[in-house]
Write an enzyme that holds these catalytic residues in place. Structure first.
Site, PDB file in Angstrom:
ATOM      1  N   GLY A   1      -2.384  -2.311   8.794  1.00 44.16           N
ATOM      2  CA  GLY A   1      -2.525  -2.155   7.360  1.00 44.16           C
ATOM      3  C   GLY A   1      -2.846  -0.712   7.057  1.00 44.16           C
TER       4      GLY A   1
ATOM      5  CG  HIS B   1       1.828  -2.100   3.830  1.00 43.52           C
ATOM      6  ND1 HIS B   1       2.481  -3.242   3.432  1.00 43.52           N
ATOM      7  CD2 HIS B   1       2.297  -1.821   5.078  1.00 43.52           C
ATOM      8  CE1 HIS B   1       3.313  -3.633   4.396  1.00 43.52           C
ATOM      9  NE2 HIS B   1       3.212  -2.794   5.402  1.00 43.52           N
TER      10      HIS B   1
ATOM     11  CG  HIS C   1       2.266  -6.770   8.301  1.00 44.00           C
ATOM     12  ND1 HIS C   1       3.081  -6.672   9.399  1.00 44.00           N
ATOM     13  CD2 HIS C   1       2.600  -5.726   7.501  1.00 44.00           C
ATOM     14  CE1 HIS C   1       3.857  -5.604   9.279  1.00 44.00           C
ATOM     15  NE2 HIS C   1       3.586  -5.006   8.146  1.00 44.00           N
TER      16      HIS C   1
ATOM     17  CG  ASP D   1      -9.196 -15.144 -13.441  1.00 40.37           C
ATOM     18  OD1 ASP D   1      -9.078 -15.328 -14.661  1.00 40.37           O
ATOM     19  OD2 ASP D   1      -9.908 -15.859 -12.710  1.00 40.37           O
TER      20      ASP D   1
ATOM     21  CG  HIS E   1       7.565  -5.103   5.564  1.00 40.47           C
ATOM     22  ND1 HIS E   1       7.970  -3.806   5.467  1.00 40.47           N
ATOM     23  CD2 HIS E   1       6.362  -5.052   6.177  1.00 40.47           C
ATOM     24  CE1 HIS E   1       7.058  -3.012   6.010  1.00 40.47           C
ATOM     25  NE2 HIS E   1       6.087  -3.743   6.445  1.00 40.47           N
TER      26      HIS E   1
ATOM     27  CE1 TYR F   1     -15.530 -13.167 -14.344  1.00 35.62           C
ATOM     28  CE2 TYR F   1     -15.341 -10.858 -13.689  1.00 35.62           C
ATOM     29  CZ  TYR F   1     -15.622 -12.175 -13.374  1.00 35.62           C
ATOM     30  OH  TYR F   1     -15.995 -12.508 -12.107  1.00 35.62           O
TER      31      TYR F   1
END
Lengths: 231, 231, 231, 231
Positions: free
Chosen positions: C27, C94, C96, C119, C170, C228
């Site tokens: 990542g 990014h 997986h 949300d 991907h 919120y």
């Protein structure tokens, strides 16, 4: 004021991520003091890692803040409606826990397929309908509470015998005589939602638990003939 | 009395949440001292975080408390029936572990589909029938033990070669020569219940393990020709 | 230079395994300083356990390293393309992550089936097409960024209202006003990908969330009428 | 002797439960010293919590113990066959990790459906056939190694480009240039087995990754044109 209740509500909110029911701030727990008619609830959107017991907000049954520097949970009005209508409820928990939310998104009641369910919920956990556009416009959080009450009345359910509900497209609310039971009921609901999902998938002919076993398990833990736990 | 056994049973009960088989107090483990004919079991409904070895309850084979201040597990009578009938059993574990419970709710035997299963269970793990209303009324926990015995007798199973069972609509019981093995067998049963569920879903044509491989794996770990582990 | 941003990006990268989105080094997270037009990104293939804030690499919008001893993430060019095209983005992540990647491998958009989704994401999270062989040859990472832009333009989507995308075969990219929001959006995307998978499987007739509830939940958390969280 | 290798093998064995691939002692890792032709492997059935680097057993390529007080893993002969046949392998790992085992029990190859797969395995991970009764009788563990070799030869696969295999009804073996890579390959195999299971279930029309993307991802991490990670 209500220092012990603030501590209980704080602990209950911390239990939600501990039991895997909540990520970030996606949940809220509250507890009521019936003498004063005030309840204590988590502040809105505060990191659980930084939250303190003193951050808990005290609110009255119309949802007005009585004490506290922070905004209460955005779902406060739903809690208020339920406390007002059901005198027997002492604590409420709302989460988006994975498996209960899956059934809520599917718009289905969670049927009683095993004794794990029967130990806590005396029959199916109902799924309440979507709010209408009119209800959303009138007041989303108040009407969410009203739809829960409508569901229990239409089905003639006892709110402590079935201490939880799903909201279609949203997630579960659970409750109990205190906030600790409300957390337990959320844990049970998520676990039976998971097990019942897989049971149906494994055997589409699987039936709900026979009434006699449902009675036995529910009644050995609840009511005056209970013999589970310590005296 | 039986201080070492209390320590073992205490540890076994703590292992249940450690291995992810139990939430809250939803499980119980026991072990028997065959000389005195007494067994040690977890007290009912006590938080695992506060439980101490000295809280374990000593019970005789008719389920009467011999020593201990607390009520024993509500499932004590089931343990007693099994210890009385099967001399070769030294420890028993009951949980509502997720995957074994799913098969129990589905009312299906867990077939032997791989060597993980064959290393511990010599063939399918049977699912016992629901209790009848008459049995529930006569004594739920005792009759639960009797239905397990009935299942093993009808199928001609060796209780140590297949050290576990599912109860329809309820969950698993496992056992072993001691309580540590009974815990291991619960871990294995839950894992193979999970893997076999997905195997069937991935390939509905998937078959049970060939008999030759089942034999090889079971017998390299069990019996006099075993060569797994240390001497 | 950009020491605070390096610290933020470092923390965001550590949050990815903490939230279960990343194993090993699968990542990358980055954040941009809009004044200098430089962004900070994780070095490529460095163990998270040994990584330090000072290992973060500073890169310009053409993907050239401006400061740092290590090679930046192999996906740096994709980040650069997105920062260049979308001025409103402050951080990109990014991964997986399991469930978002499952939908990416299936080549399907993640529909909005519940309020957990609403949300954060104002509608479906789109799945971008495979790159063509020509695009792969021309520059895989740059063209990955271009395909994301193409997807959002073709569908007329607001990049902050739908702060994430799947790449066919991907996995997900998410973003936000800063890198902390980008991480949150990755957590939400993976969770709703999981819940929506099971919702469809549980009830094939399950519908997307009604527009009124989608609006309500998105708008009570985002935009000028949000109520919120804390002021 | 081989103290560093013992330390590496010890660490690799501890990494198996850390990454969730192994419960109890259900796995084994080994590494070879090509100069001496000796390999180091985990002892059989020893608790990971009590295991020490000095407990690792040194074995020759015929599976004879050269140094060590304990019995080596019961799967030692399989490791020996693979090291003997494949000079390029430096480490081997065997587990019953949940998702790889599910595909093994289903008797199916794990297809390359995404880039997580392509980053490590250059194409499908094959499932080897069951052993015949004759092979089981002749020598279960040696023949397990032979069936792996047969599978790779019949399919013309490069053992480092596809560094893993499933054994029908059993589970995965993975390998690599060293034991650390072998562990990584086990983690990847289990994760892609999981993701590909769900991908097929979510979209039965989902296709394998296009060849161009498979090539791109595999080759940017492996071989002389690789640009992933640090130089």
């Amino acid at each position: 004021m209500l220092e012990q209740l603030k501590e209980d509500v704080y602990q209950a909110n911390l239990d939600l991520p501990k039991y895997g029911l909540v990520k970030y701030t996606w949940g809220n727990a509250s507890a009521i003091d019936r003498e004063s008619g005030l309840f204590v609830i988590k502040p809105s959107g505060v990191d659980y890692e930084r939250m303190q017991p003193s951050d808990m907000v005290v609110v009255d049954l119309d949802g007005n803040v009585v004490e506290g520097e922070m905004r209460p949970s955005s779902d406060t009005a739903t809690h208020a409606v339920l406390y007002k209508h059901y005198q027997e409820i002492g604590g409420i928990v709302h989460t988006h826990s994975t498996w209960a939310t899956i059934w809520a998104q599917a718009g289905l009641d969670v049927p009683a397929m095993g004794t794990t369910h029967a130990d806590t919920f005396y029959g199916s956990v109902p799924c309440a309908r979507y709010l209408t556009q009119e209800e959303i416009d009138r007041g989303y959080e108040v009407e969410t509470g009203n739809v829960i009450i409508e569901t229990f009345e239409e089905r003639g359910l006892d709110v402590l015998a079935v201490p939880g509900v799903l909201l279609h497209g949203h997630g579960p609310f659970t409750w109990g005589k205190d906030v600790k039971s409300a957390v337990l009921n959320s844990v049970v609901l998520d676990e039976v939602a998971k097990m019942n999902y897989y049971t149906r998938d494994l055997n589409s002919f699987a039936k709900e638990l026979p009434q006699g076993i449902l009675d036995k398990h529910y009644l050995r833990k609840h009511g005056k003939y209970a013999y589970y736990g310590q005296k």
